[in-house]
Design a protein around this motif. Structure first.
Motif, PDB file in Angstrom:
ATOM      1  N   ASP A  76      28.996  34.083  34.091  1.00  0.00           N
ATOM      2  CA  ASP A  76      29.939  35.144  33.725  1.00  0.00           C
ATOM      3  C   ASP A  76      30.696  35.620  34.959  1.00  0.00           C
ATOM      4  N   PRO A  77      31.823  34.976  35.292  1.00  0.00           N
ATOM      5  CA  PRO A  77      32.566  35.374  36.489  1.00  0.00           C
ATOM      6  C   PRO A  77      33.000  36.841  36.475  1.00  0.00           C
ATOM      7  N   GLN A  78      33.228  37.404  35.276  1.00  0.00           N
ATOM      8  CA  GLN A  78      33.695  38.779  35.179  1.00  0.00           C
ATOM      9  C   GLN A  78      32.554  39.796  35.219  1.00  0.00           C
ATOM     10  N   PHE A  79      31.352  39.331  35.478  1.00  0.00           N
ATOM     11  CA  PHE A  79      30.201  40.226  35.570  1.00  0.00           C
ATOM     12  C   PHE A  79      30.401  41.278  36.658  1.00  0.00           C
ATOM     13  N   GLY A  80      31.214  40.938  37.655  1.00  0.00           N
ATOM     14  CA  GLY A  80      31.479  41.878  38.735  1.00  0.00           C
ATOM     15  C   GLY A  80      32.097  43.175  38.249  1.00  0.00           C
ATOM     16  N   TRP A  81      32.915  43.095  37.190  1.00  0.00           N
ATOM     17  CA  TRP A  81      33.525  44.325  36.683  1.00  0.00           C
ATOM     18  C   TRP A  81      32.477  45.248  36.067  1.00  0.00           C
ATOM     19  N   THR A  82      31.463  44.670  35.446  1.00  0.00           N
ATOM     20  CA  THR A  82      30.362  45.479  34.923  1.00  0.00           C
ATOM     21  C   THR A  82      29.634  46.176  36.063  1.00  0.00           C
ATOM     22  N   ARG A 127      39.406  32.563  38.050  1.00  0.00           N
ATOM     23  CA  ARG A 127      37.949  32.636  38.047  1.00  0.00           C
ATOM     24  C   ARG A 127      37.410  32.777  39.466  1.00  0.00           C
ATOM     25  N   ILE A 128      38.112  32.195  40.431  1.00  0.00           N
ATOM     26  CA  ILE A 128      37.689  32.322  41.826  1.00  0.00           C
ATOM     27  C   ILE A 128      37.765  33.780  42.270  1.00  0.00           C
ATOM     28  N   GLN A 129      38.818  34.475  41.851  1.00  0.00           N
ATOM     29  CA  GLN A 129      38.932  35.895  42.187  1.00  0.00           C
ATOM     30  C   GLN A 129      37.775  36.688  41.605  1.00  0.00           C
ATOM     31  N   TRP A 130      37.424  36.395  40.352  1.00  0.00           N
ATOM     32  CA  TRP A 130      36.315  37.102  39.716  1.00  0.00           C
ATOM     33  C   TRP A 130      34.998  36.788  40.412  1.00  0.00           C
TER      34      TRP A 130
END
Length: 208
Positions: A129-135, A62-65
């Motif tokens: 949403d940690p993965q929001f960066g991919w969006t 999650r830190i990476q995301w």
């Protein structure tokens, strides 16, 4: 909107709505010399965003995301501040359909908006949403596809097809501004729709 339709419904709907919808807009608004390019470029833009957002690399931490999302938030904020303050400040003309408005925008406004955009994207990444960066990344890649596509068309093709001379380099900041503003509209809108209708996002994740 190209980004929003691609985020919500995937690459094929994104490509169709982006290509056909934007091409029709060019024809209606009196830019038929851009219509063929828009059909292809906007279709590619929609497809790229829809494809990437459904093929998440699944980082382990999650830190990476969160770090990834913050970096992309800073990039979006920087683009908004830099392009806005350089090309959209002072007295500007805004054309909506067949009507032109004159606006006066201080450059400080774009700095504030850029900082807010970076802060909000980072906040979403850290809080919900940690993965929001991919969006965000998917939109950036799709948007840069559009920028490169129009640059290529204006540099090498439009003069040959229609005998129209365009300074292609001068249009790059305009298209980057269009990409950035489109992203800032599509991202929160998609987020709200995903929260209201989670089945849309679950379906997208199954497709990916």
């Amino acid at each position: 909107m190209v980004f929003l339709s691609a985020l919500l419904f995937g690459p094929y709907v994104g490509a169709f709505s982006g290509g056909v919808g934007s091409m029709l807009a060019d024809l209606i608004l009196g830019y038929p010399h851009y219509a063929p390019a828009t059909l292809v470029i906007k279709a590619c833009e929609g497809f790229v965003v829809g494809f990437l957002v459904r093929h998440n690399p699944r980082l382990r931490s999650r830190i990476q995301w969160k770090t990834f999302t913050v970096l992309l938030g800073v990039l979006i904020g920087f683009l908004l501040a830099a392009v806005g303050s350089s090309y959209y400040s002072g007295e500007i003309e805004l054309t909506l359909g067949f009507t032109t408005f004159t606006l006066s925008l201080p450059w400080e406004l774009w700095i504030i908006l850029g900082a807010l955009a970076a802060a909000l994207i980072s906040l979403v990444g850290f809080s919900t949403d940690p993965q929001f960066g991919w969006t965000v990344f998917s939109i950036i890649v799709g948007g840069l596809t559009m920028v490169l596509g129009y640059f290529t068309y204006q540099m090498f093709i439009i003069g040959w097809l229609f005998n129209i001379q365009v300074i292609a380099v001068a249009e790059i900041p305009v298209n980057i501004g269009q990409m950035t503003i489109g992203a800032l509209i599509a991202l929160p809108t998609a987020k709200m729709i995903w929260q209201a209708f989670p089945q849309i996002r679950r379906e997208a994740e199954r497709e990916g």
